[in-house]
Design a protein around this motif. Sequence first.
Motif, PDB file in Angstrom:
ATOM      1  N   ILE A 174       0.850  -1.186   0.000  1.00 52.00           N
ATOM      2  CA  ILE A 174       0.000   0.000   0.000  1.00 52.00           C
ATOM      3  C   ILE A 174       0.888   1.240   0.000  1.00 52.00           C
ATOM      4  CG2 ILE A 174      -1.657   1.376   1.327  1.00 52.00           C
ATOM      5  CD1 ILE A 174      -2.787  -1.206   2.443  1.00 52.00           C
ATOM      6  N   GLU A 175       0.643   2.117  -0.945  1.00 55.54           N
ATOM      7  CA  GLU A 175       1.376   3.370  -0.975  1.00 55.54           C
ATOM      8  C   GLU A 175       0.842   4.284   0.130  1.00 55.54           C
ATOM      9  OE1 GLU A 175       1.873   5.261  -4.779  1.00 55.54           O
ATOM     10  OE2 GLU A 175       1.489   3.388  -5.810  1.00 55.54           O
ATOM     11  N   GLU A 176       1.751   4.910   0.860  1.00 55.40           N
ATOM     12  CA  GLU A 176       1.355   5.783   1.960  1.00 55.40           C
ATOM     13  C   GLU A 176       0.847   7.141   1.473  1.00 55.40           C
ATOM     14  OE1 GLU A 176       1.069   4.901   5.040  1.00 55.40           O
ATOM     15  OE2 GLU A 176       1.830   2.887   4.623  1.00 55.40           O
ATOM     16  N   ALA A 185      -8.811   4.752  -7.847  1.00 52.94           N
ATOM     17  CA  ALA A 185      -8.831   3.996  -6.589  1.00 52.94           C
ATOM     18  C   ALA A 185      -9.721   2.771  -6.734  1.00 52.94           C
ATOM     19  CB  ALA A 185      -9.326   4.879  -5.449  1.00 52.94           C
ATOM     20  N   LYS A 186      -9.546   1.856  -5.792  1.00 53.05           N
ATOM     21  CA  LYS A 186     -10.353   0.635  -5.742  1.00 53.05           C
ATOM     22  C   LYS A 186     -11.148   0.627  -4.453  1.00 53.05           C
ATOM     23  CE  LYS A 186      -9.823  -4.419  -5.764  1.00 53.05           C
ATOM     24  NZ  LYS A 186      -8.844  -5.525  -5.855  1.00 53.05           N
ATOM     25  N   VAL A 187     -12.454   0.325  -4.551  1.00 52.97           N
ATOM     26  CA  VAL A 187     -13.302   0.247  -3.363  1.00 52.97           C
ATOM     27  C   VAL A 187     -13.006  -1.053  -2.620  1.00 52.97           C
ATOM     28  CG1 VAL A 187     -15.669   0.220  -2.508  1.00 52.97           C
ATOM     29  CG2 VAL A 187     -15.096   1.587  -4.527  1.00 52.97           C
ATOM     30  N   VAL A 188     -12.798  -0.957  -1.299  1.00 53.99           N
ATOM     31  CA  VAL A 188     -12.517  -2.130  -0.470  1.00 53.99           C
ATOM     32  C   VAL A 188     -13.559  -2.211   0.646  1.00 53.99           C
ATOM     33  CG1 VAL A 188     -10.042  -2.096  -0.956  1.00 53.99           C
ATOM     34  CG2 VAL A 188     -10.925  -0.790   0.970  1.00 53.99           C
ATOM     35  N   PRO A 189     -13.713  -3.374   1.280  1.00 55.82           N
ATOM     36  CA  PRO A 189     -14.688  -3.503   2.367  1.00 55.82           C
ATOM     37  C   PRO A 189     -14.428  -2.473   3.465  1.00 55.82           C
ATOM     38  CG  PRO A 189     -13.888  -5.660   1.692  1.00 55.82           C
ATOM     39  CD  PRO A 189     -13.024  -4.646   0.987  1.00 55.82           C
ATOM     40  N   PRO A 200     -17.404  -3.203  -3.094  1.00 60.08           N
ATOM     41  CA  PRO A 200     -15.994  -3.596  -3.097  1.00 60.08           C
ATOM     42  C   PRO A 200     -15.582  -4.173  -4.448  1.00 60.08           C
ATOM     43  CG  PRO A 200     -17.017  -4.264  -1.050  1.00 60.08           C
ATOM     44  CD  PRO A 200     -18.129  -3.764  -1.941  1.00 60.08           C
ATOM     45  N   GLY A 201     -14.414  -3.726  -4.918  1.00 63.15           N
ATOM     46  CA  GLY A 201     -13.915  -4.171  -6.203  1.00 63.15           C
ATOM     47  C   GLY A 201     -14.111  -3.157  -7.311  1.00 63.15           C
ATOM     48  N   ASP A 202     -15.018  -2.194  -7.126  1.00 61.52           N
ATOM     49  CA  ASP A 202     -15.228  -1.163  -8.149  1.00 61.52           C
ATOM     50  C   ASP A 202     -13.973  -0.304  -8.291  1.00 61.52           C
ATOM     51  OD1 ASP A 202     -17.811  -2.033  -8.444  1.00 61.52           O
ATOM     52  OD2 ASP A 202     -18.721  -0.414  -7.282  1.00 61.52           O
ATOM     53  N   ILE A 203     -13.668   0.086  -9.526  1.00 55.36           N
ATOM     54  CA  ILE A 203     -12.573   1.021  -9.800  1.00 55.36           C
ATOM     55  C   ILE A 203     -13.181   2.393 -10.064  1.00 55.36           C
ATOM     56  CG2 ILE A 203     -10.571   1.541 -11.225  1.00 55.36           C
ATOM     57  CD1 ILE A 203     -10.333  -1.023  -9.582  1.00 55.36           C
ATOM     58  N   VAL A 204     -12.690   3.405  -9.361  1.00 51.63           N
ATOM     59  CA  VAL A 204     -13.281   4.739  -9.431  1.00 51.63           C
ATOM     60  C   VAL A 204     -12.200   5.791  -9.662  1.00 51.63           C
ATOM     61  CG1 VAL A 204     -15.160   4.080  -7.878  1.00 51.63           C
ATOM     62  CG2 VAL A 204     -13.089   5.104  -6.929  1.00 51.63           C
ATOM     63  N   ILE A 205     -12.639   6.966 -10.071  1.00 56.34           N
ATOM     64  CA  ILE A 205     -11.757   8.123 -10.151  1.00 56.34           C
ATOM     65  C   ILE A 205     -12.229   9.133  -9.114  1.00 56.34           C
ATOM     66  CG2 ILE A 205     -13.130   9.218 -11.980  1.00 56.34           C
ATOM     67  CD1 ILE A 205     -10.449  10.354 -13.059  1.00 56.34           C
ATOM     68  N   ALA A 238      -5.614   2.195  -6.854  1.00 55.49           N
ATOM     69  CA  ALA A 238      -5.748   1.116  -7.840  1.00 55.49           C
ATOM     70  C   ALA A 238      -4.430   0.916  -8.581  1.00 55.49           C
ATOM     71  CB  ALA A 238      -6.860   1.451  -8.824  1.00 55.49           C
ATOM     72  N   THR A 239      -4.146  -0.326  -8.923  1.00 58.17           N
ATOM     73  CA  THR A 239      -2.937  -0.620  -9.697  1.00 58.17           C
ATOM     74  C   THR A 239      -3.168  -0.242 -11.161  1.00 58.17           C
ATOM     75  OG1 THR A 239      -3.640  -2.876 -10.236  1.00 58.17           O
ATOM     76  CG2 THR A 239      -2.441  -2.548  -8.163  1.00 58.17           C
ATOM     77  N   ASP A 240      -2.081  -0.117 -11.913  1.00 56.66           N
ATOM     78  CA  ASP A 240      -2.193   0.194 -13.344  1.00 56.66           C
ATOM     79  C   ASP A 240      -2.993  -0.886 -14.067  1.00 56.66           C
ATOM     80  OD1 ASP A 240      -0.688   2.450 -12.917  1.00 56.66           O
ATOM     81  OD2 ASP A 240       1.201   1.566 -13.613  1.00 56.66           O
ATOM     82  N   GLU A 241      -2.797  -2.139 -13.670  1.00 57.73           N
ATOM     83  CA  GLU A 241      -3.501  -3.242 -14.315  1.00 57.73           C
ATOM     84  C   GLU A 241      -5.005  -3.156 -14.043  1.00 57.73           C
ATOM     85  OE1 GLU A 241      -0.867  -3.550 -12.385  1.00 57.73           O
ATOM     86  OE2 GLU A 241       0.674  -4.164 -13.834  1.00 57.73           O
TER      87      GLU A 241
END
Length: 385
Positions: A174-176, A185-189, A200-205, A238-241
């Motif tokens: 995790i980047e600080e 970003a990625k939505v997490v629980p 959770p799992g959605d990719i957002v801006i 979120a990662t580039d992938e």
Amino acid sequence: MAKLSGVKIVDMTAGEVTKVAYEGAEYERAEHPIKKDDLILNVDDHEIDLTIGAFYKVISVDNFNEVQFLDDEDDGRDRHEDDIDFVPFRKVSAQDPTLEARVGKLESDVATLKGEQGPTLKFKAGDKVRGKPNGEKLTLKERMPQYDGIHGLAWNTEEYSSDKWVGENQVELIEEKPLAVGDYAKVVPHNNDIGFGGSPGDIVIIRDKRVDRYRTKELSGGNYHGNPWVKTEGLVRATDEEVAEAKAAHFEVGDYAKVVGRTYLGDIKTGAVVKITEDADEDGDYEIELLDGSDHDYAQVTSLEKVDADKAAIIDKWAKIGRGVNEYKEGDIVTLPGPFVLCSAGEVDSVGEVLVVRRFDGGFDTMHASKATLIAPVESRVDRN
């Protein structure tokens, strides 16, 4: 751990091994059931990637009495705790280890100093990581080399009990650096007590930021019109992938697509090329329109395949006659460069992208399909029955 090396026989009775030493500890032959941390001797399991006469280390025993260990290729194996093909050896509590045990520990330590057992670590103690794919945030505490294998090098974490671990292949750093407007970003629980509309799992801006929350826009369909705000702990970078995958499955207004599945109204058929005229609604449906504007419909992202803008018109032209681009058939009328421009395509042969064509003067030419221009498909020729 897979098939163990360095196991030394300490005692035998009537040709049967009764005690061994491994990494500075002694293990005595024990009765079934097999238990966690036992060494098990394979005496009669002939399956592939298991060696007769080899020892394996038991990683765990689950609630169904199944024993887990790693085979010769570091793949996980399950056997019942009473499986007689494996003989359990259990660690002996001793104040003074035997000479064989001390030698085994010394050899292990020397191998470590030489780098023989010093694997390259992806992380270090104190690193903040998140689980794949559940997004669970963890802090690495200490190495647990006894569990290395299927999921990479193993670590205990500050959040887990002492006997629970994660493998390095199961987590990512995790980047600080805090998220900012414009970041993906990625939505997490998380504790969803503000009614956030995402999952959770959605990719957002990130569109806006407050002290403890972000306003988001989803990339993979839908804009969370109900509530796009999510707490800071509900997002990780979120990662580039992940971003690339989400973008590939997302359309913007003005994008072009080919219909590859059902549409909401059924007015636009499979194969048609359309333009995206409105963002996905709360149900994930995009508004789509034929290129000539003659009809519109709605479709999910799974029913659409992205098309480059500069190729949309040509794909649409071929799709209207039920063909792929440059898909010629015997009897088509095409034009070619040169003095003999009209010919019948494919009446002799067609190999790959090379068309064999007959000119109307009776001669023949060969050319690439990309060089031809379709004048009339064979289905529309009135001079043929």
